[in-house]
Write a protein that holds these residues in place. Structure first.
Motif, PDB file in Angstrom:
ATOM      1  N   ASP A   1       0.863  -1.177   0.000  1.00 44.76           N
ATOM      2  CA  ASP A   1       0.000   0.000   0.000  1.00 44.76           C
ATOM      3  C   ASP A   1       0.902   1.230   0.000  1.00 44.76           C
ATOM      4  O   ASP A   1       1.166   1.826   1.035  1.00 44.76           O
ATOM      5  CB  ASP A   1      -0.894  -0.045   1.248  1.00 44.76           C
TER       6      ASP A   1
ATOM      7  N   ASP B   1      -3.169   4.403   2.082  1.00 44.49           N
ATOM      8  CA  ASP B   1      -4.589   4.708   2.325  1.00 44.49           C
ATOM      9  C   ASP B   1      -5.403   3.462   2.684  1.00 44.49           C
ATOM     10  O   ASP B   1      -6.626   3.523   2.795  1.00 44.49           O
ATOM     11  CB  ASP B   1      -5.204   5.429   1.112  1.00 44.49           C
TER      12      ASP B   1
ATOM     13  N   ILE C   1      -5.908   0.854   0.876  1.00 44.59           N
ATOM     14  CA  ILE C   1      -6.508   0.213  -0.302  1.00 44.59           C
ATOM     15  C   ILE C   1      -5.398  -0.086  -1.305  1.00 44.59           C
ATOM     16  O   ILE C   1      -4.501   0.740  -1.501  1.00 44.59           O
ATOM     17  CB  ILE C   1      -7.547   1.157  -0.959  1.00 44.59           C
ATOM     18  N   ILE C   2      -5.449  -1.262  -1.906  1.00 43.40           N
ATOM     19  CA  ILE C   2      -4.526  -1.537  -3.006  1.00 43.40           C
ATOM     20  C   ILE C   2      -5.227  -1.102  -4.291  1.00 43.40           C
ATOM     21  O   ILE C   2      -6.188  -1.736  -4.732  1.00 43.40           O
ATOM     22  CB  ILE C   2      -4.140  -3.030  -3.063  1.00 43.40           C
TER      23      ILE C   2
ATOM     24  N   GLU D   1      -1.189  -1.428  -7.382  1.00 45.38           N
ATOM     25  CA  GLU D   1      -0.311  -0.637  -6.523  1.00 45.38           C
ATOM     26  C   GLU D   1       0.660  -1.563  -5.782  1.00 45.38           C
ATOM     27  O   GLU D   1       0.239  -2.496  -5.099  1.00 45.38           O
ATOM     28  CB  GLU D   1      -1.192   0.117  -5.515  1.00 45.38           C
TER      29      GLU D   1
END
Ligand SMILES: [Ca+2]
Ligand SMILES: [Ca+2]
Ligand SMILES: [Ca+2]
Ligand SMILES: [Ca+2]
Ligand SMILES: [Zn+2]
Length: 566
Positions: free
Chosen positions: A164, A168, A170-171, A210
């Protein structure tokens, strides 16, 4: 079954609290199932049907009122979820069904009747490993006791997990500026990208999820901690195909321990007459076949698929679709080895697979038809305050240099409903599946007539009725494939002799309670179509005797009644 005895839940039991805005991992699901089993010992039993590849229990909560007879002697309704790792909605819908059945028993007349007369086998997570890998947040600890999985088959274990990068939680996706890239900024919404026309310059190229390519194999995050192996819905022994026909089928049918445990469990419970699997997404109720058209489904089975499915559409708003006709883009490459086909064609149950949740912007029949991103973005802004989309932001990637991180948070936007929209989805599917279980064949002894013929001779006539909607054979296919067993009536007599009829009388298959549907080819038949009469001629030793008439159907249940002859 013995006579019905209602078992009200003990008054001191507090409701098992379930947060429907949360997706439960395996450990949390296990705790909930144990709570339910502990609170309702007369109504349910927790079984482990086997272990996942990583060694996690695959749970089944068996629900029936034990006071009204053994589970195996009632029509079985099999319900599962989360075969595919990321389709965690299925597990939640199963948990919702469990809670609905247990907490409404003794309160809701339909639930009470169904728990008294049917057995529910509910398996929230067929694939606990994959589900946990999906639900794991970046940075969550990994249980060191679990077996590691080589997801990409390169001989290294868990060597490339997600990062990450922007922190945040979230990927997301990564994109880079590229004049030759396939995308340009959407003219109507700068947050979105759209494919450029052939004569236009590109602006963007998406470079992957990501993260970092930890093992430098050219792919990013391809072997995260834990993992799922395949456990796809292509590993079942129904029209199975190897890798050169279709990828994801596994080495051979039931090569995956989860699929094998599931099929072994179903085969060991031949009373299962209804099958419901849960996947995501599209908002559709799928029916067989996956690799053949409807001309391969007998007219009578089609009539039942339509009749039960119509109730599903009414309650969920989801259309009922043939996987092959309506859900397969490339008819030359249909799906093979799919569970719903196995359950219908090879096991002889009536089977649906529901793809829960139709995401905003998915305007076609299936999720892979169309995704209208402008429409989705409008809904995202209005209903989620923009939470379903991560705005693209610049990031200095240690290897790739200048990138942007962002895009749809699809796990809880399209693949599964955003938490605040979840419970409504679970509930409406639960209500349909209750109706499916209500439609199962259900045997009862409508009456027994004892006719004295003099000289200690009696004629015994037992009327056996299928009260359910589906026939006792459940499907015509089950007869065609020699899976369906006929209904038997048995007379057990003390102090006497059965002169004709034998102890056991074969009553054949008994149609369901709606003759118009039961015989679609011949039109409506006589009203008593769903009854059969078993006859015995008996001679007593003395003036009177007791006897028991039992009617047995593999899928419509076992029922008995005591009579006296005098
Ligand atoms: Ca690997
Ligand atoms: Ca991130
Ligand atoms: Ca890699
Ligand atoms: Ca990585
Ligand atoms: Zn699926």
């Amino acid at each position: 079954m013995a006579l019905a005895t209602a078992v009200p839940p003990p008054a001191e039991v507090a409701e098992v609290k379930v947060d429907w805005t949360h997706y439960h991992n395996h450990a949390e699901t296990t705790a909930l199932l144990k709570d339910f089993a502990g609170d309702y010992p007369n109504l349910c039993r927790l079984l482990s049907i086997g272990k996942s590849f990583q060694g996690k229990d695959i749970w089944c909560l068996e629900i029936t009122n034990s006071g009204t007879g053994p589970a195996a002697e009632k029509p079985g309704m099999y319900i599962d979820g989360n075969t595919h790792a990321g389709e965690v909605s299925g597990a939640e819908t199963c948990l919702y069904m469990i809670r609905h059945l247990l907490e409404n028993y003794g309160k809701d007349p339909l639930v009470t009747r169904l728990v008294d007369t049917r057995t529910f086998y509910i398996l929230p997570k067929i694939n606990p490993d994959g589900s946990d890998a999906y639900l794991r947040k970046p940075g969550d600890p990994v249980d060191p006791a679990l077996k590691k999985v080589d997801d990409d088959g390169d001989g290294l274990l868990d060597e490339d997990g997600p990062e990450d990068l922007n922190g945040d939680g979230i990927i997301s996706q990564m994109r880079v500026r590229d004049e030759k890239g396939p995308f340009k900024t959407h003219p109507k919404d700068p947050r979105l990208m759209v494919e450029r026309r052939f004569d236009e310059k590109g602006e963007w190229r998406v470079v992957g999820p990501e993260g970092l390519d930890n093992d430098k194999d050219g792919r990013t995050n391809e072997d995260p901690p834990g993992g799922a192996r395949s456990v796809t819905n292509r590993n079942y022994p129904a029209y199975w195909a190897p890798d050169w026909v279709q990828s994801g089928g596994g080495a051979y049918p039931l090569s995956e321990p989860e699929a094998k445990a599931q099929v072994d469990f179903i085969l060991a419970h031949p009373n299962i007459a209804g099958v419901q699997a849960h996947h995501t997404h599209s908002g559709v109720i799928l029916r067989p076949y996956c690799n053949m058209g409807d001309d391969q489904i007998p007219a009578q089975d089609m009539a039942y698929f339509m009749a039960v499915g119509a109730v599903g559409t009414e309650l969920t708003g989801y259309p009922v679709l043939s996987v092959y006709n309506d859900f397969t883009t490339d008819k030359a490459n249909p799906r093979h080895g799919v569970f719903v086909d196995w359950a219908y064609d090879f096991f002889g149950a009536f089977a649906f697979t529901t793809e829960i949740w139709k995401a905003p912007g998915e305007t076609g029949k299936s999720a892979f038809d169309t995704f209208d991103e402008l429409l989705a973005m409008q809904w995202n802004d209005k209903e989620l305050g923009g939470r379903g989309f991560v705005d693209w932001t610049a990031f200095k990637h240690p290897v790739l240099g200048e990138v942007e991180i962002g895009g749809w948070n699809s796990n809880y936007f399209s693949q599964n409903p955003p938490p605040e929209f979840a419970e409504a989805e679970w509930k409406k599917n639960c209500l349909f599946e209750l109706k499916h279980s209500e439609a199962l064949p259900f045997l009862k002894i409508a009456g027994v007539k004892v006719v004295p013929l003099g000289d200690r001779l009696f004629r015994v006539l037992a009327t056996v009725e299928n009260e359910g909607f589906l026939p006792t054979n459940v499907t015509q296919k089950a007869i065609d494939h020699r899976l369906a067993k006929t209904v038997k009536a048995r007379l057990e007599l003390e102090d006497g002799e059965i002169l004709s009829g034998g102890t056991t009388v074969d009553l054949g298959h008994i149609p369901g309670n709606n003759p118009a549907v039961s015989s679609p080819r011949g039109g409506a038949a006589a009203g008593s179509l769903n009854q059969r009469v078993a006859q015995w001629l008996v001679r007593l030793k003395g003036k009177k005797a007791q006897a028991v008439v039992t009617a047995v159907s593999e899928k419509a249940g076992t029922t008995k009644t005591k009579i006296s002859l005098q």
